[in-house]
Every structure is written in C-alpha cells, then in structure tokens.
Design a protein around this motif. Sequence first.
Motif, mmCIF file in Angstrom:
data_model
loop_
_atom_site.group_PDB
_atom_site.id
_atom_site.type_symbol
_atom_site.label_atom_id
_atom_site.label_comp_id
_atom_site.label_asym_id
_atom_site.label_seq_id
_atom_site.Cartn_x
_atom_site.Cartn_y
_atom_site.Cartn_z
ATOM 1 N N SER A 30 1.009 -1.277 -0.150
ATOM 2 C CA SER A 30 0.092 -0.011 -0.167
ATOM 3 C C SER A 30 0.946 1.177 -0.069
ATOM 4 O O SER A 30 2.103 1.181 -0.207
ATOM 5 C CB SER A 30 -0.863 0.022 1.245
ATOM 6 N N LYS A 31 0.339 2.530 0.048
ATOM 7 C CA LYS A 31 0.940 3.601 0.289
ATOM 8 C C LYS A 31 2.255 3.538 1.332
ATOM 9 O O LYS A 31 3.344 3.934 1.096
ATOM 10 C CB LYS A 31 0.244 5.068 0.458
ATOM 11 N N LEU A 32 1.938 3.138 2.485
ATOM 12 C CA LEU A 32 2.940 2.910 3.591
ATOM 13 C C LEU A 32 3.376 1.851 3.919
ATOM 14 O O LEU A 32 4.510 1.738 4.443
ATOM 15 C CB LEU A 32 2.000 3.379 4.902
ATOM 16 N N PHE A 33 2.944 0.790 3.712
ATOM 17 C CA PHE A 33 3.197 -0.683 3.892
ATOM 18 C C PHE A 33 3.591 -1.687 2.871
ATOM 19 O O PHE A 33 3.077 -1.838 1.764
ATOM 20 C CB PHE A 33 2.282 -1.474 4.851
ATOM 21 N N LYS A 34 4.708 -2.292 3.095
ATOM 22 C CA LYS A 34 5.039 -3.637 2.056
ATOM 23 C C LYS A 34 5.245 -4.783 3.099
ATOM 24 O O LYS A 34 5.815 -4.939 4.058
ATOM 25 C CB LYS A 34 6.374 -3.017 1.274
ATOM 26 N N ILE A 35 4.374 -5.848 2.375
ATOM 27 C CA ILE A 35 4.326 -6.969 3.033
ATOM 28 C C ILE A 35 5.221 -7.993 2.177
ATOM 29 O O ILE A 35 5.091 -8.165 1.046
ATOM 30 C CB ILE A 35 3.042 -7.522 3.025
ATOM 31 N N GLU A 36 6.300 -8.751 2.850
ATOM 32 C CA GLU A 36 6.933 -9.671 2.002
ATOM 33 C C GLU A 36 6.870 -10.966 2.615
ATOM 34 O O GLU A 36 6.794 -11.125 4.091
ATOM 35 C CB GLU A 36 8.638 -9.121 2.503
ATOM 36 N N GLN A 37 6.870 -12.156 1.591
ATOM 37 C CA GLN A 37 6.817 -13.277 2.126
ATOM 38 C C GLN A 37 8.216 -14.003 1.907
ATOM 39 O O GLN A 37 8.763 -13.812 1.015
ATOM 40 C CB GLN A 37 5.790 -14.155 1.097
ATOM 41 N N ILE A 38 8.727 -14.566 2.908
ATOM 42 C CA ILE A 38 10.159 -15.292 3.154
ATOM 43 C C ILE A 38 9.920 -16.636 3.160
ATOM 44 O O ILE A 38 9.033 -17.081 4.109
ATOM 45 C CB ILE A 38 11.084 -14.395 4.034
ATOM 46 N N ASP A 39 10.700 -17.459 2.559
ATOM 47 C CA ASP A 39 10.919 -18.781 2.721
ATOM 48 C C ASP A 39 11.898 -19.198 3.451
ATOM 49 O O ASP A 39 13.210 -18.724 3.095
ATOM 50 C CB ASP A 39 10.817 -19.678 1.317
ATOM 51 N N LEU A 40 11.739 -19.772 4.582
ATOM 52 C CA LEU A 40 12.993 -20.096 5.432
ATOM 53 C C LEU A 40 13.216 -21.491 5.655
ATOM 54 O O LEU A 40 12.393 -22.295 5.660
ATOM 55 C CB LEU A 40 12.715 -19.528 7.036
ATOM 56 N N THR A 41 14.580 -21.724 5.769
ATOM 57 C CA THR A 41 15.051 -23.050 6.250
ATOM 58 C C THR A 41 15.800 -22.893 7.637
ATOM 59 O O THR A 41 16.766 -22.161 7.582
ATOM 60 C CB THR A 41 15.765 -23.734 5.128
ATOM 61 N N PHE A 42 15.510 -23.321 8.594
ATOM 62 C CA PHE A 42 15.992 -23.462 9.917
ATOM 63 C C PHE A 42 17.228 -24.402 10.078
ATOM 64 O O PHE A 42 17.378 -25.275 9.067
ATOM 65 C CB PHE A 42 14.988 -23.802 11.049
ATOM 66 N N ALA A 43 18.140 -24.164 11.048
ATOM 67 C CA ALA A 43 19.264 -24.830 11.050
ATOM 68 C C ALA A 43 19.012 -26.406 11.225
ATOM 69 O O ALA A 43 19.687 -27.484 10.752
ATOM 70 C CB ALA A 43 20.009 -24.746 12.264
ATOM 71 N N ASN A 44 17.718 -26.843 11.832
ATOM 72 C CA ASN A 44 17.468 -28.179 11.907
ATOM 73 C C ASN A 44 16.739 -28.909 10.549
ATOM 74 O O ASN A 44 16.348 -29.988 10.673
ATOM 75 C CB ASN A 44 16.475 -28.538 13.182
ATOM 76 N N GLY A 45 16.692 -28.066 9.711
ATOM 77 C CA GLY A 45 16.082 -28.388 8.315
ATOM 78 C C GLY A 45 14.649 -28.267 8.234
ATOM 79 O O GLY A 45 14.133 -28.217 7.303
ATOM 80 N N GLU A 46 13.973 -27.642 9.248
ATOM 81 C CA GLU A 46 12.500 -27.513 9.291
ATOM 82 C C GLU A 46 12.718 -26.142 8.339
ATOM 83 O O GLU A 46 13.063 -25.282 8.359
ATOM 84 C CB GLU A 46 12.057 -26.951 10.542
ATOM 85 N N LYS A 47 11.425 -26.091 7.422
ATOM 86 C CA LYS A 47 11.024 -25.131 6.283
ATOM 87 C C LYS A 47 9.730 -24.290 7.040
ATOM 88 O O LYS A 47 8.888 -24.953 7.421
ATOM 89 C CB LYS A 47 10.808 -25.678 5.191
ATOM 90 N N ARG A 48 9.745 -23.221 6.800
ATOM 91 C CA ARG A 48 8.647 -22.505 7.188
ATOM 92 C C ARG A 48 8.445 -21.286 6.209
ATOM 93 O O ARG A 48 9.244 -20.642 5.450
ATOM 94 C CB ARG A 48 8.526 -21.676 8.623
ATOM 95 N N ILE A 49 7.010 -20.832 6.019
ATOM 96 C CA ILE A 49 6.987 -19.539 5.291
ATOM 97 C C ILE A 49 6.394 -18.344 6.262
ATOM 98 O O ILE A 49 5.502 -18.578 6.876
ATOM 99 C CB ILE A 49 5.841 -19.785 3.877
ATOM 100 N N TYR A 50 7.226 -17.210 6.240
ATOM 101 C CA TYR A 50 6.778 -16.258 7.216
ATOM 102 C C TYR A 50 6.325 -14.818 6.387
ATOM 103 O O TYR A 50 6.729 -14.846 5.223
ATOM 104 C CB TYR A 50 7.717 -15.968 8.175
ATOM 105 N N GLU A 51 5.609 -14.184 7.276
ATOM 106 C CA GLU A 51 5.481 -12.717 6.450
ATOM 107 C C GLU A 51 6.026 -11.681 7.280
ATOM 108 O O GLU A 51 5.867 -11.715 8.390
ATOM 109 C CB GLU A 51 4.005 -12.662 6.008
ATOM 110 N N ARG A 52 6.622 -10.629 6.710
ATOM 111 C CA ARG A 52 7.248 -9.652 7.393
ATOM 112 C C ARG A 52 6.852 -8.305 6.682
ATOM 113 O O ARG A 52 6.710 -8.151 5.371
ATOM 114 C CB ARG A 52 8.640 -9.815 7.779
ATOM 115 N N MET A 53 6.942 -7.272 7.519
ATOM 116 C CA MET A 53 6.631 -5.843 6.965
ATOM 117 C C MET A 53 7.918 -5.092 6.819
ATOM 118 O O MET A 53 8.884 -5.192 7.454
ATOM 119 C CB MET A 53 5.904 -5.059 8.012
ATOM 120 N N LYS A 54 8.203 -4.664 5.470
ATOM 121 C CA LYS A 54 9.346 -4.263 5.114
ATOM 122 C C LYS A 54 9.218 -2.616 5.681
ATOM 123 O O LYS A 54 8.293 -2.147 4.865
ATOM 124 C CB LYS A 54 9.507 -4.146 3.700
#
Lengths: 194, 194
Positions: A30-54
Amino acid sequence: MSGKQKEPVTREWQNQTLPEIESAELVAQSKLFKIEQIDLTFANGEKRIYERMKGSGRGAVMVVPCLNDDEMMLVREYAAGTHTYELGFPKGLIDAGETPEEAANRELKEEIGFGARRLTKLKTLLTAPTYSSAKMHIFIASDLYEASLPGDEPEPLEKEVWSWSAFQDLMEHPDFNESRSVSALLMAKSLLKK
Amino acid sequence: MSGKQKEPVTREWQNQTLPEIESAELVAQSKLFKIEQIDLTFANGEKRIYERMKGSGRGAVMVVPCLNDDEMMLVREYAAGTHTYELGFPKGLIDAGETPEEAANRELKEEIGFGARRLTKLKTLLTAPTYSSAKMHIFIASDLYEASLPGDEPEPLEKEVWSWSAFQDLMEHPDFNESRSVSALLMAKSLLKK
C-alpha cells in the motif's frame, strides 16, 4: 550495575544459527506498507513460510520531556490503529538526513513547543520484531527552552503535565497503553531514581 | 500508590472529540496482514487519509516466568522482522475460545515446559496504536510446575535463566530489545520490588 554477571545463570544452547532465507517476495503493498513473504529453512532442516513488513529503515524517536525535577510532559494524540486518543510521549519518524538526536529535538518543538539542551539516550527498542524491523530510539530531554516548529499533525496535541508522585496513577491510566511509552516511563524512572 | 492524584498536574484541553471515519477501504492484503485506508475528518475540519493494519482482534499474551524468588526464564526466538534471534519472554497469540490466562499457561507449556499455578496480570499493552490495534496482555507467572505441550515453533527455543541481580546486564544485553519485553521486565521489577 553489577559489573560482574554479564551472562544468564544458565542457558540451554549457545550460538544459534540463523535460518536461511531461501527466497523473498513482495506479496502486498500500500502507500505506507510493504508485506514480504519469505521462505525459511531453519538450522535443523525445518522449513517455514513467514510474512514480514518491510519498513523504511529510518527508525523513529520517542522523548520523555522533563520540565523540572518533578514534572514531565505527555501528549494525547489520535491513534488510527485503535481509533482512540492515546496518552504517551512525543514521538515521530526520523527524517532523511537527521540524526536520532536531531529528530528528537524537532519532534519536541513540533509537538510540545520546547527544544532540549540535553538529550540522554535510554535505549533503542524494537516494536514487534516477529514481523517488523521498526525500531525507536528513546531519550530523556532536559534543560528545555521554549521553541516551536510547525508539525504535520491535523490538530494541536493536547499536552498534559504529570508529576512523578502520580507515577502509579499514570501507569494505571486507561489512555496510557502504548508499550514504548510504558518502557520509556519506566526506564526514565529508573535512571532518574524516582 | 498515591491514592490522591488521579489526574495530571495541568492539561491544556479536555474531552477531545474523535475524528469521523468518513470511509474505509481495504487497499492491500496478504495471508497475515490486511491494510485499510481510512478517510478522516478531525473535529477542527482538517481532513487526512491514514492507513492502518486490521488485526484478528484476538490479542496476544506475554509471560514473565518466575522460577523462584530470584530467577526468571527468558527465551531466544527467531524474529523474522529483524532476521535476528531476540531474547525476551514467552509470548504468543490467544487462540479462539481461550481466555488470556489460558493462552498464557499454554504458551508457557509450549515454549519453556512449565505450567503456572499463579498468574498475576501486569497490564495490557498496545504495540503500535498509530497504525495497529494489536494488544498484548502481560502476566507474571509463579508457582510453576513441569508440564509440556507441543508448540508450532520450527525449532525448540533456547531458554535462559536470569537472576534479578543481573537486571542491568539484561537491560543492556544486545539481544534484549523488544519494547513489550522491556515493559514486562520493568513492570515485574516494580511489582516484585526487585
């Protein structure tokens, strides 16, 4: 300060390895907010999809203005997120090219009509690091002098002078809820030995 | 508590009138976040367009787990917003149908393997009311007993035991930055007279 114990009593692990950001994608904006989706692999091999605000990365400031040894000034400002007037300390984003100290002094002049001859840094706080990089530098301002700057607020802020003797009443005030203002008040109380 | 002074020393205005929300529109959306644009008219006639995040409204909890009179337990958890491991207190969203106290106890069991026989409410904090309605209920947990529940964390959290005698070192620890954890620590210190 204890000066001795710089570590916890016990800790279960050490040296956590940060997850790998496999990919990052802008998924909403939007004008003020940017939402980013990140694909993560943790040190133990677990994978997650998180969202964060840029964020802008510029950071923000908050200032506890001390009028004298006993009194500080707070403001009541409209908060769109809660659609309420919230009681708290003057605050605002750091402008391009400003140091945090310059931003603190400008916000004081814009919001309460004072400049500060002395700014003491309390701490830099993160707002919600789980999903945001937003950070806020907290200061105590003292040796104030009258000085105003025009701000971008839609209406003048209501100013309230509070005494340290009313600390507990301020903590329990129904309009005093913002975590960063609560942190600022409590850190100032500790530093000023109130 | 003073028991006398419930109001500020001076205040400049009273009875601020909330702005009118003339219209509201969803302008961006991702899996987790909804951004709303609102058209506001303030009491003095000034008009502004603001953006805010629409939350679930369920709220969240944070818990200061007291192991004994001298020690509390913190966790180090990956924070995607800053891509760092942050040191703080166990926390999480309230599930549908849960009371804040039930959520606090569940999060303790999931994150540190303890239940609490006693929860003392400290305060409900707003995270960033300027653009978010997110709120977090802060508790002290005591009379703990061992009890685990499986959580949804991608990896077990690193647990750290801190003594109140290391309070200042914790405040200055480079990983201890989240405003809500700072507020929780300082409120617990005040209540427990540490």
